[in-house]
Design an enzyme around this catalytic site. Sequence first.
Site, PDB file in Angstrom:
ATOM      1  N   ASP A  92       2.564  -4.362  -9.046  1.00 56.09           N
ATOM      2  CA  ASP A  92       2.165  -5.643  -9.750  1.00 56.09           C
ATOM      3  C   ASP A  92       3.011  -5.584 -11.408  1.00 56.09           C
ATOM      4  O   ASP A  92       3.848  -6.472 -11.560  1.00 56.09           O
ATOM      5  CB  ASP A  92       0.980  -5.975  -9.987  1.00 56.09           C
ATOM      6  CG  ASP A  92       0.335  -6.326  -8.675  1.00 56.09           C
ATOM      7  OD1 ASP A  92       0.926  -5.889  -7.545  1.00 56.09           O
ATOM      8  OD2 ASP A  92      -0.880  -6.525  -8.544  1.00 56.09           O
TER       9      ASP A  92
ATOM     10  N   LEU B  35      -0.582 -12.588  -5.499  1.00 59.41           N
ATOM     11  CA  LEU B  35       0.846 -12.850  -6.114  1.00 59.41           C
ATOM     12  C   LEU B  35       0.625 -12.271  -7.416  1.00 59.41           C
ATOM     13  O   LEU B  35       1.387 -12.621  -8.262  1.00 59.41           O
ATOM     14  CB  LEU B  35       1.214 -14.432  -6.132  1.00 59.41           C
ATOM     15  CG  LEU B  35       1.328 -15.248  -4.750  1.00 59.41           C
ATOM     16  CD1 LEU B  35       1.846 -16.554  -4.908  1.00 59.41           C
ATOM     17  CD2 LEU B  35       2.230 -14.374  -3.735  1.00 59.41           C
TER      18      LEU B  35
ATOM     19  N   HIS C  51       0.781  -1.376  -0.106  1.00 55.17           N
ATOM     20  CA  HIS C  51       0.059   0.103  -0.017  1.00 55.17           C
ATOM     21  C   HIS C  51       0.905   1.408   0.218  1.00 55.17           C
ATOM     22  O   HIS C  51       0.432   2.235   0.763  1.00 55.17           O
ATOM     23  CB  HIS C  51      -0.925  -0.057   1.222  1.00 55.17           C
ATOM     24  CG  HIS C  51      -1.760  -1.009   0.965  1.00 55.17           C
ATOM     25  ND1 HIS C  51      -3.067  -0.776   0.182  1.00 55.17           N
ATOM     26  CD2 HIS C  51      -2.305  -2.240   1.382  1.00 55.17           C
ATOM     27  CE1 HIS C  51      -3.946  -1.814   0.408  1.00 55.17           C
ATOM     28  NE2 HIS C  51      -3.365  -2.655   1.004  1.00 55.17           N
TER      29      HIS C  51
ATOM     30  N   GLU D 290      -6.083  -3.060 -15.955  1.00 56.12           N
ATOM     31  CA  GLU D 290      -6.655  -3.538 -14.666  1.00 56.12           C
ATOM     32  C   GLU D 290      -8.086  -2.586 -14.312  1.00 56.12           C
ATOM     33  O   GLU D 290      -9.046  -3.046 -13.870  1.00 56.12           O
ATOM     34  CB  GLU D 290      -5.674  -3.498 -13.760  1.00 56.12           C
ATOM     35  CG  GLU D 290      -5.981  -3.730 -12.469  1.00 56.12           C
ATOM     36  CD  GLU D 290      -5.400  -5.365 -11.822  1.00 56.12           C
ATOM     37  OE1 GLU D 290      -4.767  -5.845 -12.769  1.00 56.12           O
ATOM     38  OE2 GLU D 290      -6.000  -5.801 -11.154  1.00 56.12           O
TER      39      GLU D 290
HETATM   40  P1  ADP Z   1      -4.409 -11.513  -8.060  1.00 52.22           P
HETATM   41  O1  ADP Z   1      -3.814 -10.462  -9.047  1.00 52.22           O
HETATM   42  O2  ADP Z   1      -3.839 -11.127  -6.618  1.00 52.22           O
HETATM   43  O3  ADP Z   1      -3.984 -12.936  -8.247  1.00 52.22           O
HETATM   44  P2  ADP Z   1      -6.920 -10.334  -8.844  1.00 52.22           P
HETATM   45  O4  ADP Z   1      -8.123 -10.481  -8.116  1.00 52.22           O
HETATM   46  O5  ADP Z   1      -6.375  -8.929  -9.114  1.00 52.22           O
HETATM   47  O6  ADP Z   1      -5.835 -11.342  -7.935  1.00 52.22           O
HETATM   48  O7  ADP Z   1      -6.663 -10.932 -10.219  1.00 52.22           O
HETATM   49  C1  ADP Z   1      -7.289 -12.369 -10.174  1.00 52.22           C
HETATM   50  C2  ADP Z   1      -8.265 -12.526 -11.413  1.00 52.22           C
HETATM   51  O8  ADP Z   1      -7.304 -12.332 -12.574  1.00 52.22           O
HETATM   52  C3  ADP Z   1      -8.761 -13.905 -11.633  1.00 52.22           C
HETATM   53  O9  ADP Z   1     -10.189 -13.915 -11.034  1.00 52.22           O
HETATM   54  C4  ADP Z   1      -9.100 -13.830 -13.056  1.00 52.22           C
HETATM   55  O10 ADP Z   1     -10.395 -13.031 -13.531  1.00 52.22           O
HETATM   56  C5  ADP Z   1      -7.815 -13.074 -13.803  1.00 52.22           C
HETATM   57  N1  ADP Z   1      -6.547 -14.299 -14.287  1.00 52.22           N
HETATM   58  C6  ADP Z   1      -5.704 -14.437 -13.609  1.00 52.22           C
HETATM   59  N2  ADP Z   1      -5.092 -15.312 -14.339  1.00 52.22           N
HETATM   60  C7  ADP Z   1      -5.991 -16.015 -15.055  1.00 52.22           C
HETATM   61  C8  ADP Z   1      -5.991 -17.063 -15.840  1.00 52.22           C
HETATM   62  N3  ADP Z   1      -4.884 -18.029 -15.766  1.00 52.22           N
HETATM   63  N4  ADP Z   1      -6.860 -17.349 -16.620  1.00 52.22           N
HETATM   64  C9  ADP Z   1      -7.974 -16.469 -16.644  1.00 52.22           C
HETATM   65  N5  ADP Z   1      -8.186 -15.433 -15.805  1.00 52.22           N
HETATM   66  C10 ADP Z   1      -7.066 -15.076 -15.055  1.00 52.22           C
HETATM   67 MG    MG Z   2      -4.294  -8.422  -9.306  1.00 52.04          MG
END
Ligand code: ADP
Ligand code: MG
Length: 349
Positions: free
Chosen positions: A154, A111, A26, A142
């Site tokens: 990120d 992550l 943050h 995003e």
């Molecule tokens: P983080 O970035 O911490 O993993 P987020 O909520 O920001 O968590 O992002 C997760 C989202 O990104 C998933 O719910 C999906 O919508 C998308 N995502 C990430 N990797 C994939 C993948 N391999 N296939 C499809 N969607 C993905």
């Molecule tokens: Mg994310």
Amino acid sequence: MTAAVNPAMTRVVARAPGRVNLIGDHTDYAGGLALPMAIDLGTTIIGHRGGDQLRLHSEQFRTTMIEALPIMDTQIEPTWARYVAAVATEMRVSPGFDGTITSTVPLGAGLSSSASLEIAVALAIGFDGTPMELALLAQRSEFAAVGVPCGLLDQFSCVFGCDGHALLIDFNASSIEPVPMPENLEIIVVHSGIERTLAGSAYAERRAACEMASSIVGDLASCSVDDLSAVSDRVIRRRARHVITECQRVLDATSALRGEDAIAFGALMNESHRSLRDDFEVSTHEVDELVGHLRLIPGVHGARMTGAGFGGCVVVACEPGAIVDPTSFTGRGWKVRASGPARVELLEA
Ligand code: ADP
Ligand code: MG
């Protein structure tokens, strides 16, 4: 899971790492400092460029998106495809693509699977610009996809990842400096088992609190805690105090890494967790318990929540071999290594 393709189309393999933030959470949207590393868990997209539609199958979700180009609306189904649509829209001109997404990054765990996905998509469909432009494009995507006003932690980690190094990032200056990871430090990530449900709305609220504080005292990254006496709201003062003290911890943790002082590094991680828990209030009871449990293991120097909070993962710094099986706590855990940046290979079919 791809349709029959024209053999003249270019075959593409794009890979983008996830990241773990070692310390400095943050702070990115407040123009502060952070010390993440790109990790050897990532997103891979394999497919062919060409045609006039975007067709991608996600192995994690077991669903396929098919959109005619140009994409006019990012709010499409399946929901995960919004990230892809946003990247394609931000890039404006791109050829079609037909391929598959696989990921070894746990999704929604802090992550950075989303930035890893955005950046892999951009590279797969032909992004042609500097790493900085790629990071900014992913940040805009995003926001367009899910409305999260994220900082650049990120995206910078993914685009500027450096093998064997953490990254000291100064978000005010947009500068990134690789810091060697000492041999005597192993990094373990353990999933708390708690999904980050509140993350979106609470994130925006925390960000607004930091903006409010800086409208009173100026740039938080160059303030001292004493300056916060000008902020009358106690909650906003605590949010800002986290950012100010966290930036100092990032600098101290960088010195600890450079001096191969694993004990000092771990102590700073513990202090960062306390600040995120008490001042920024983004931890959860379960995450606090897991952090406490991990710290009791012999050879563990420090443990803290990592990422935006409200569940997700805990990062641990320990002596090599102190944690033999990272999955033994909650069923999901990884020993991670600092890895290189996102990249794309073009193979003539
Ligand atoms: P983080 O970035 O911490 O993993 P987020 O909520 O920001 O968590 O992002 C997760 C989202 O990104 C998933 O719910 C999906 O919508 C998308 N995502 C990430 N990797 C994939 C993948 N391999 N296939 C499809 N969607 C993905
Ligand atoms: Mg994310």
